[in-house]
Each structure stands twice: as C-alpha cells, then as structure tokens.
Design a protein around this motif. Sequence first.
Motif, PDB file in Angstrom:
ATOM      1  N   VAL A 131       0.853  -1.189   0.000  1.00 27.90           N
ATOM      2  CA  VAL A 131       0.000   0.000   0.000  1.00 27.90           C
ATOM      3  C   VAL A 131       0.888   1.238   0.000  1.00 27.90           C
ATOM      4  O   VAL A 131       1.751   1.400   0.865  1.00 27.90           O
ATOM      5  N   ARG A 132       0.670   2.092  -0.957  1.00 25.63           N
ATOM      6  CA  ARG A 132       1.456   3.321  -1.068  1.00 25.63           C
ATOM      7  C   ARG A 132       0.995   4.333  -0.021  1.00 25.63           C
ATOM      8  O   ARG A 132      -0.212   4.576   0.130  1.00 25.63           O
ATOM      9  N   LEU A 133       1.955   4.941   0.685  1.00 25.91           N
ATOM     10  CA  LEU A 133       1.656   5.962   1.692  1.00 25.91           C
ATOM     11  C   LEU A 133       2.328   7.260   1.266  1.00 25.91           C
ATOM     12  O   LEU A 133       3.533   7.453   1.447  1.00 25.91           O
ATOM     13  N   ARG A 134       1.529   8.154   0.710  1.00 26.57           N
ATOM     14  CA  ARG A 134       2.101   9.347   0.093  1.00 26.57           C
ATOM     15  C   ARG A 134       2.721  10.306   1.101  1.00 26.57           C
ATOM     16  O   ARG A 134       3.675  11.011   0.784  1.00 26.57           O
ATOM     17  N   HIS A 135       2.183  10.371   2.325  1.00 29.22           N
ATOM     18  CA  HIS A 135       2.762  11.306   3.288  1.00 29.22           C
ATOM     19  C   HIS A 135       4.199  10.919   3.625  1.00 29.22           C
ATOM     20  O   HIS A 135       5.041  11.796   3.853  1.00 29.22           O
ATOM     21  N   LEU A 136       4.503   9.611   3.633  1.00 28.57           N
ATOM     22  CA  LEU A 136       5.881   9.180   3.849  1.00 28.57           C
ATOM     23  C   LEU A 136       6.754   9.538   2.656  1.00 28.57           C
ATOM     24  O   LEU A 136       7.884  10.014   2.817  1.00 28.57           O
ATOM     25  N   GLU A 137       6.253   9.306   1.468  1.00 23.97           N
ATOM     26  CA  GLU A 137       7.015   9.618   0.255  1.00 23.97           C
ATOM     27  C   GLU A 137       7.336  11.105   0.177  1.00 23.97           C
ATOM     28  O   GLU A 137       8.425  11.495  -0.257  1.00 23.97           O
ATOM     29  N   GLU A 138       6.402  11.933   0.630  1.00 23.78           N
ATOM     30  CA  GLU A 138       6.564  13.384   0.516  1.00 23.78           C
ATOM     31  C   GLU A 138       7.169  14.012   1.764  1.00 23.78           C
ATOM     32  O   GLU A 138       7.369  15.231   1.811  1.00 23.78           O
ATOM     33  N   VAL A 163     -10.125  12.378  12.873  1.00 22.76           N
ATOM     34  CA  VAL A 163      -9.645  11.335  11.979  1.00 22.76           C
ATOM     35  C   VAL A 163      -8.362  11.769  11.278  1.00 22.76           C
ATOM     36  O   VAL A 163      -8.123  12.959  11.070  1.00 22.76           O
ATOM     37  N   SER A 164      -7.543  10.772  10.953  1.00 22.73           N
ATOM     38  CA  SER A 164      -6.410  11.005  10.057  1.00 22.73           C
ATOM     39  C   SER A 164      -6.806  10.523   8.666  1.00 22.73           C
ATOM     40  O   SER A 164      -7.600   9.586   8.527  1.00 22.73           O
ATOM     41  N   MET A 165      -6.248  11.172   7.649  1.00 24.50           N
ATOM     42  CA  MET A 165      -6.598  10.814   6.270  1.00 24.50           C
ATOM     43  C   MET A 165      -5.327  10.447   5.505  1.00 24.50           C
ATOM     44  O   MET A 165      -4.316  11.156   5.568  1.00 24.50           O
ATOM     45  N   ARG A 166      -5.410   9.329   4.778  1.00 18.96           N
ATOM     46  CA  ARG A 166      -4.341   8.931   3.869  1.00 18.96           C
ATOM     47  C   ARG A 166      -4.959   8.672   2.498  1.00 18.96           C
ATOM     48  O   ARG A 166      -5.913   7.899   2.400  1.00 18.96           O
ATOM     49  N   PRO A 167      -4.447   9.302   1.438  1.00 20.13           N
ATOM     50  CA  PRO A 167      -4.937   8.969   0.096  1.00 20.13           C
ATOM     51  C   PRO A 167      -4.444   7.578  -0.296  1.00 20.13           C
ATOM     52  O   PRO A 167      -3.248   7.304  -0.263  1.00 20.13           O
ATOM     53  N   ILE A 168      -5.362   6.704  -0.640  1.00 24.09           N
ATOM     54  CA  ILE A 168      -5.031   5.325  -0.994  1.00 24.09           C
ATOM     55  C   ILE A 168      -5.537   5.052  -2.413  1.00 24.09           C
ATOM     56  O   ILE A 168      -6.668   5.412  -2.760  1.00 24.09           O
ATOM     57  N   LYS A 169      -4.709   4.404  -3.209  1.00 23.74           N
ATOM     58  CA  LYS A 169      -5.136   4.052  -4.566  1.00 23.74           C
ATOM     59  C   LYS A 169      -6.409   3.206  -4.499  1.00 23.74           C
ATOM     60  O   LYS A 169      -6.552   2.355  -3.620  1.00 23.74           O
ATOM     61  N   GLY A 170      -7.320   3.448  -5.425  1.00 21.53           N
ATOM     62  CA  GLY A 170      -8.622   2.800  -5.382  1.00 21.53           C
ATOM     63  C   GLY A 170      -8.548   1.295  -5.281  1.00 21.53           C
ATOM     64  O   GLY A 170      -9.333   0.666  -4.562  1.00 21.53           O
ATOM     65  N   ASP A 171      -7.568   0.688  -5.997  1.00 19.49           N
ATOM     66  CA  ASP A 171      -7.469  -0.775  -5.980  1.00 19.49           C
ATOM     67  C   ASP A 171      -6.736  -1.303  -4.749  1.00 19.49           C
ATOM     68  O   ASP A 171      -6.545  -2.511  -4.610  1.00 19.49           O
ATOM     69  N   GLN A 172      -6.318  -0.391  -3.839  1.00 18.53           N
ATOM     70  CA  GLN A 172      -5.628  -0.811  -2.625  1.00 18.53           C
ATOM     71  C   GLN A 172      -6.444  -0.535  -1.355  1.00 18.53           C
ATOM     72  O   GLN A 172      -5.997  -0.868  -0.256  1.00 18.53           O
ATOM     73  N   VAL A 173      -7.624   0.050  -1.504  1.00 23.37           N
ATOM     74  CA  VAL A 173      -8.422   0.425  -0.330  1.00 23.37           C
ATOM     75  C   VAL A 173      -8.827  -0.804   0.474  1.00 23.37           C
ATOM     76  O   VAL A 173      -8.710  -0.829   1.708  1.00 23.37           O
ATOM     77  N   ASP A 218      -6.751   8.878  -9.086  1.00 24.43           N
ATOM     78  CA  ASP A 218      -6.878   7.429  -8.929  1.00 24.43           C
ATOM     79  C   ASP A 218      -6.856   7.008  -7.457  1.00 24.43           C
ATOM     80  O   ASP A 218      -6.740   5.813  -7.159  1.00 24.43           O
ATOM     81  N   GLU A 219      -6.980   7.975  -6.550  1.00 24.02           N
ATOM     82  CA  GLU A 219      -6.920   7.689  -5.118  1.00 24.02           C
ATOM     83  C   GLU A 219      -8.258   7.981  -4.437  1.00 24.02           C
ATOM     84  O   GLU A 219      -9.086   8.748  -4.950  1.00 24.02           O
TER      85      GLU A 219
END
Length: 269
Positions: A131-138, A163-173, A218-219
């Motif tokens: 699962v890609r975690l964009r906040h870590l990447e950025e 709540v915390s929010m993480r954008p997740i790719k649709g096929d990884q939710v 796509d997220e």
Amino acid sequence: MEELARLSAAEARQLIRAGRWRRPTTGLALGYVQANLVILPADWAEEFAEFCRRNPQALPLLEMTAPGDPEPRRLAPGADLRTDLPRYRVYREGRLVEEREDLLPLWRPDLVAFLLGCSFSAERALLEAGVRLRHLEEGRNVAMYRTSRPCQATARLHGPLVVSMRPIKGDQVARASEVTARYPLAHGAPVHCGEPTALGIVDLSRPDWGDPIVVAPDEVPVFWACGVTPQAVIMESQPPLAITHAPGYMFITDWRDQEIDQRTSAGAL
C-alpha cells in the motif's frame, strides 16, 4: 529516511531526548508501536480512563501510569515521558497556551500519563502489503480533521471524533482496510472511505492538524480514527491542565507492531 526507519525504539528516543529530532515521528523506527500522549491531574484520570473505554477505536488505551511517575513501565521501561517526545502541547482550561520540547519544569506529583494507540503503528504492515503511503514519500505529517461525529461522553468529557486521512489508490483500499483491521490498538480499520462530507469535513485542503495531502484522481481519501481526538475533547471539556503530544510527534515504545496484533488477539491487554 531509510536509515532513520531502521533505528530501534531506544535509539529513536535517545535521538529525541538529545534534541536531535524535532520533526513528526511517522516513518521513524518503523515497525515499533507509536503512542499518543495525554497527561491529566489525578482527579481527572479515572474519568479519562472511562472515556477511553467508551471510545476504544479513537482512544485505544495502552498504558496508564501511576500519579507522578513519568516512566511508562509497561511499554518502554527506562523511558521518560517528560523528555522522550519531540514536541508537547500544554492546555489550560481547554486553551492551548504553549508548545515545548520537554516537560521537566511542569511536572507535578499528581500528574497521570496515558499512552494511546496510534495509526502510525500499522504503517510498516501497510507498506509490506504494497500500500502506497504518500505522506511518507513526501516527508509530510498526516492530515487530521475534526469530524461531526461525537464521542460517547462521560460526566465532564465530551467532544468530536478526529480522523487522520491517507490517500489510498482505489485498488488498494480493501487491502489497506484488511491490514489495519488487524491492529485495533492502532485504531483498527478505517471509519470511512470516500466522500469527506459524510464526516462533516468540508475542505480536505485545510486539515485541522498536520499537512494537507492532495488526493490524486486514482486515489480515495481513507479516514482512520485518530489519537488527536483527546485534544479536541480537552478543548471542549476544559480541564484545568492537560498536556499532550503535538499532533504527529509521538512517543515510540519498545513494542513491535506485530506484538499489538498478537497481544490483542490473545486478549492480553
């Protein structure tokens, strides 16, 4: 960041205690359980423990210290909750009055500390599941939002779910939901996926805490219960004194994330 992710919890806490890490702890000592911190006077402590029991997804209680004892003897023997977080917040009568890097001048013999589970603890498992975690990447803090959902109140404690929010790719939710459901002591499965207005969140670009993360086409925005919930409750309930972690600046425990999965399933907590 990869080198920092490989630190042990004790090494990360020493880095923090020495003043060499004053950033959010997401991605630091990856694989160790991270915890939210709430400190209250003893005459509020039992009621806060009951508030945790009534709201276990938002406030999964990992440890409650004895009055005046800053050592989390269960989660990290030898650690010091007055010095081992990168940043603290001090509230008086529900109002944020300062942020500071240690609590040594403020510590009192009647203070009780609570350590609560954090969704950062499930991030290693999410990454290992692909699962890609964009906040870590950025290199950003997660985005956190006050919702329109109320917590279950006690006599003096009340307020909204955060709540915390993480954008997740649709096929990884579905995969992200399945992985985090295994960690109820790290807030468990998401409370909502998709349209933020269902939680009373009007504008994702303006989080109440943390950093904004743009959701790509796509997220899907995925929302987990968040350990900043007590800070929203403190602001509404107005205890005379409350001390917390700054949002995203967590306490790193000696427990591994696999342990909270095992301890939960074994009923050991």
